[in-house]
Design a protein around this motif. Sequence first.
Motif, PDB file in Angstrom:
ATOM      1  N   GLY A   1      -1.533  -5.616  -5.481  1.00  0.00           N
ATOM      2  CA  GLY A   1      -1.830  -6.695  -4.589  1.00  0.00           C
ATOM      3  C   GLY A   1      -3.529  -6.971  -4.801  1.00  0.00           C
ATOM      4  O   GLY A   1      -3.942  -7.965  -4.103  1.00  0.00           O
ATOM      5  N   ARG A   2      -4.207  -6.270  -5.771  1.00  0.00           N
ATOM      6  CA  ARG A   2      -5.525  -6.846  -5.975  1.00  0.00           C
ATOM      7  C   ARG A   2      -5.660  -8.002  -6.997  1.00  0.00           C
ATOM      8  O   ARG A   2      -6.683  -8.245  -7.171  1.00  0.00           O
ATOM      9  N   THR A   3      -4.463  -8.283  -7.389  1.00  0.00           N
ATOM     10  CA  THR A   3      -4.343  -9.446  -8.335  1.00  0.00           C
ATOM     11  C   THR A   3      -3.016 -10.258  -7.294  1.00  0.00           C
ATOM     12  O   THR A   3      -2.573 -10.057  -6.557  1.00  0.00           O
TER      13      THR A   3
ATOM     14  N   SER B   1      -9.229 -25.763   3.847  1.00  0.00           N
ATOM     15  CA  SER B   1      -8.571 -26.239   5.179  1.00  0.00           C
ATOM     16  C   SER B   1      -7.179 -26.253   5.483  1.00  0.00           C
ATOM     17  O   SER B   1      -7.079 -26.251   6.792  1.00  0.00           O
ATOM     18  N   SER B   2      -6.329 -25.855   4.642  1.00  0.00           N
ATOM     19  CA  SER B   2      -5.104 -25.610   5.133  1.00  0.00           C
ATOM     20  C   SER B   2      -4.963 -23.883   5.535  1.00  0.00           C
ATOM     21  O   SER B   2      -5.475 -23.242   4.802  1.00  0.00           O
ATOM     22  N   MET B   3      -4.161 -23.901   6.649  1.00  0.00           N
ATOM     23  CA  MET B   3      -3.989 -22.359   6.765  1.00  0.00           C
ATOM     24  C   MET B   3      -2.811 -21.987   6.169  1.00  0.00           C
ATOM     25  O   MET B   3      -1.966 -22.495   5.498  1.00  0.00           O
TER      26      MET B   3
ATOM     27  N   VAL C   1       0.356 -16.752   7.452  1.00  0.00           N
ATOM     28  CA  VAL C   1       0.295 -15.674   8.532  1.00  0.00           C
ATOM     29  C   VAL C   1      -0.908 -16.019   9.309  1.00  0.00           C
ATOM     30  O   VAL C   1      -0.946 -15.760  10.613  1.00  0.00           O
ATOM     31  N   GLN C   2      -1.871 -17.043   8.986  1.00  0.00           N
ATOM     32  CA  GLN C   2      -2.727 -17.436   9.887  1.00  0.00           C
ATOM     33  C   GLN C   2      -2.255 -18.606  10.853  1.00  0.00           C
ATOM     34  O   GLN C   2      -2.476 -18.670  12.056  1.00  0.00           O
ATOM     35  N   LYS C   3      -1.170 -19.219  10.252  1.00  0.00           N
ATOM     36  CA  LYS C   3      -0.729 -20.300  11.443  1.00  0.00           C
ATOM     37  C   LYS C   3       0.020 -19.769  12.365  1.00  0.00           C
ATOM     38  O   LYS C   3       0.160 -20.217  13.677  1.00  0.00           O
TER      39      LYS C   3
ATOM     40  N   LEU D   1      -9.476  -4.905  -0.725  1.00  0.00           N
ATOM     41  CA  LEU D   1     -10.356  -5.682  -1.101  1.00  0.00           C
ATOM     42  C   LEU D   1      -9.971  -6.588  -2.070  1.00  0.00           C
ATOM     43  O   LEU D   1      -9.011  -6.784  -2.613  1.00  0.00           O
ATOM     44  N   ASP D   2     -10.904  -7.806  -1.831  1.00  0.00           N
ATOM     45  CA  ASP D   2     -10.537  -8.941  -2.378  1.00  0.00           C
ATOM     46  C   ASP D   2     -11.554  -9.407  -3.461  1.00  0.00           C
ATOM     47  O   ASP D   2     -12.471 -10.062  -3.546  1.00  0.00           O
ATOM     48  N   LEU D   3     -11.148  -8.928  -4.568  1.00  0.00           N
ATOM     49  CA  LEU D   3     -11.887  -8.953  -5.948  1.00  0.00           C
ATOM     50  C   LEU D   3     -11.347 -10.399  -6.530  1.00  0.00           C
ATOM     51  O   LEU D   3     -10.520 -10.329  -7.191  1.00  0.00           O
TER      52      LEU D   3
ATOM     53  N   GLY E   1      -4.500 -13.495   3.410  1.00  0.00           N
ATOM     54  CA  GLY E   1      -5.539 -14.124   4.501  1.00  0.00           C
ATOM     55  C   GLY E   1      -5.247 -13.628   5.934  1.00  0.00           C
ATOM     56  O   GLY E   1      -5.684 -14.135   6.718  1.00  0.00           O
ATOM     57  N   LYS E   2      -5.166 -12.430   5.764  1.00  0.00           N
ATOM     58  CA  LYS E   2      -4.881 -11.730   7.035  1.00  0.00           C
ATOM     59  C   LYS E   2      -6.332 -11.321   7.732  1.00  0.00           C
ATOM     60  O   LYS E   2      -6.545 -11.347   9.077  1.00  0.00           O
ATOM     61  N   THR E   3      -7.221 -11.298   6.991  1.00  0.00           N
ATOM     62  CA  THR E   3      -8.882 -11.088   7.513  1.00  0.00           C
ATOM     63  C   THR E   3      -9.061 -12.573   8.470  1.00  0.00           C
ATOM     64  O   THR E   3      -9.649 -12.128   9.456  1.00  0.00           O
ATOM     65  N   LEU E   4      -8.938 -13.615   8.072  1.00  0.00           N
ATOM     66  CA  LEU E   4      -9.252 -14.636   8.882  1.00  0.00           C
ATOM     67  C   LEU E   4      -8.421 -14.818   9.814  1.00  0.00           C
ATOM     68  O   LEU E   4      -8.521 -15.363  11.114  1.00  0.00           O
TER      69      LEU E   4
END
Length: 660
Positions: free
Chosen positions: A520-522, A155-157, A160-162, A495-497, A183-186
């Motif tokens: 950054g994978r964690t 629900s919240s951005m 970086v999305q904002k 990768l978003d594991l 959240g750069k992908t979105l």
Amino acid sequence: MAVTDGVLLHLSDPPAAASRTFSGPRRTRASQQAQATKRKYQASGKVPPAKRRNDTPSHPAEKTAEKEMQRTFKGKKAQKVFSPKKSSASAAGRNPEQKPSIKTSSLFKNNPEIPELHRPVVQQVQEKVFSSDAFHDLDLHPHLISTINTVLNMSSMTSVQKQSIPVLLEGRDALVRSQTGSGKTLAYCIPVVQSLQAMKTKIQRSDGPYALVLVPTRELALQSFDTVQKLLKPFTWIVPGVLMGGEKRKSEKARLRKGINILISTPGRLVDHIKSTKNIHFGRIQWLILDEADRILDLGFEKDVTVILNAVNAECQRRQNVLLSATLTEGVARLADISLHNPVSISVVDESHGQSNPKGKAVLEVSAPQAGDELDSFAIPEGLDQHVTLVPSKLRLVSLAAFILQKCKFETDQKMIVFFSTCELVEFHYKLFLQTLLSSPGAPAAGQLPSGSTRLKFLRLHGNMEQEERTAVFQEFSHSKTGVLLCTDVAARGLDLPQVTWIVQYSAPSSPAEYIHRIGRTARIGCHGSSLLILAPSEAEYVNSLASHKINVSEMKMEDILSVLTRDACFKGRRWGHQKPRAAGPQEIREQATVLQTLFEDYVHSSERQVSWAKKGWKRRGVSGEMAVEMEMRGEGKGWRHWASAVPVGEHKGKGGRRP
Ligand SMILES: Nc1ncnc2c1ncn2[C@@H]1O[C@H](COP(=O)(O)OP(=O)(O)OP(=O)(O)O)[C@@H](O)[C@H]1O
């Protein structure tokens, strides 16, 4: 089995073990004398004369390791006496009732001193992950908003999305930098889907690509495809598709012929199709996205990106271009120069940390942004605890194993990624751990594990695996709550594991940017996580280099890591039920570490295949057979060399080749 001052009394075939450790059956008088002296010191528990010690190595650590090996391995004879069959039999048939007899390893002798780590404390650059705004505050199609809310459960951005979504919806080119897992992908997928579904003339599948997304690895291509596919749920007429190496070209061609509107691809495979497929057209391209832009250049894809840019430019001039990464390099600035038009530079930095981006607003620039300002420091997720440990090369392998056992066997709900520099190193350690840590003598069955511990599970991922297996491993580790993934940098980017709790860097990264992406994978999207960087004593200086990039690490002592081995009945010949928690003394820790090291050595020497695996990674560097086996076990890979060569962090360009 017993150990005196780090000297192992081994239960295996005495002559074979003895000749492996020392110089072979036909020793010279001088070497016999040397051995006699050595035995004397070992028996008395004293330290050998200073000449043999190596407290302050004058060579880089790797040379020291080679020298040490030359002392313990003397050419082919040693290998011959130490025949795989004999060793295998002794390792497998070890009988705890047998009389202890022969020393095979003295792990704790002749090691370089571990220096005091004078760690400068720096203020890390931090970014606020979430913004206070919601997706429904944006002017998006209601079905897109409800898909984000109900399918993606968001629900919240994020910050970086904002910042990015409105700018991209205005039609501007952008260079987007924000920390890993923010959240750069979105941030790019939402504007792409919003703009394409809103086109006056409804998109037809047969129109071909309207958006082209380039990513450096196949796993990232699949992951991005998955996100796009979810967002497109209400807009069924827009067809996404993925092209990547390892898939059948023929079926990709067929899909291209039918039509793909949002095309996600690795650069190499797209160039393949540009050169050989008639049905690939870029006449309608409106979006060109380069995700992990700096990595695309690192992997040597620069030439491919040029071919792609030329092919797209030849058919369409007007489109929106977006470059994204958590780290920006000079290469990206160059790429931005040639691919972005009048771009907006979006960089998220938390104002509470005194950074230059007040009120979290996007910085607007009229020309391609200079990467120079960004190169010195990197944003680190707030919930990430970073550690470093200094470990002499001989003790690296047992330290790694002990750390894995500590986290993934004695603690619950731990999910770990261990980074190595090459595919061969991954493969070697994967086989080694499967055979030793999972099936060591006396290992308990799942039901017999002490409470609070879990069964170990190992997976591996690298560029030399078949694509089918790569995808299966990626999926399995993604969905798993626990486990240890041994991998190359193929898993370092994007990768978003979910729920990864620990990142271990066994081979040091080739650049600070790579360090940032690996850890950054964690600690993604505001979660907590930890990382451990394993360095040689001679590499202690690099902690300062990290500090100069505003990266803060705290020290973890090797002894503390190794102490877990005293809890593990597998390496003590004791039963699980009889364990009583108590503080282990240094002597006991050394004993258990030596037992574990012997287990590894026995496995490596147990068959020709293992020996050849161990040698493989070293062949190209001209390291001879026996030495290669030992060096492989010490995990002295490529990244390590970079760091040991006293080149300041940041000066390595990380040309890792295409197969990490
Ligand atoms: N607004 C949001 N609310 C909640 N979760 C989100 C939101 N946006 C993204 N996520 C989740 O955050 C995770 C990280 O997102 P993503 O992979 O896009 O990060 P990234 O910035 O691209 O990271 P990296 O730099 O490592 O590639 C994903 O699991 C994604 O689903």
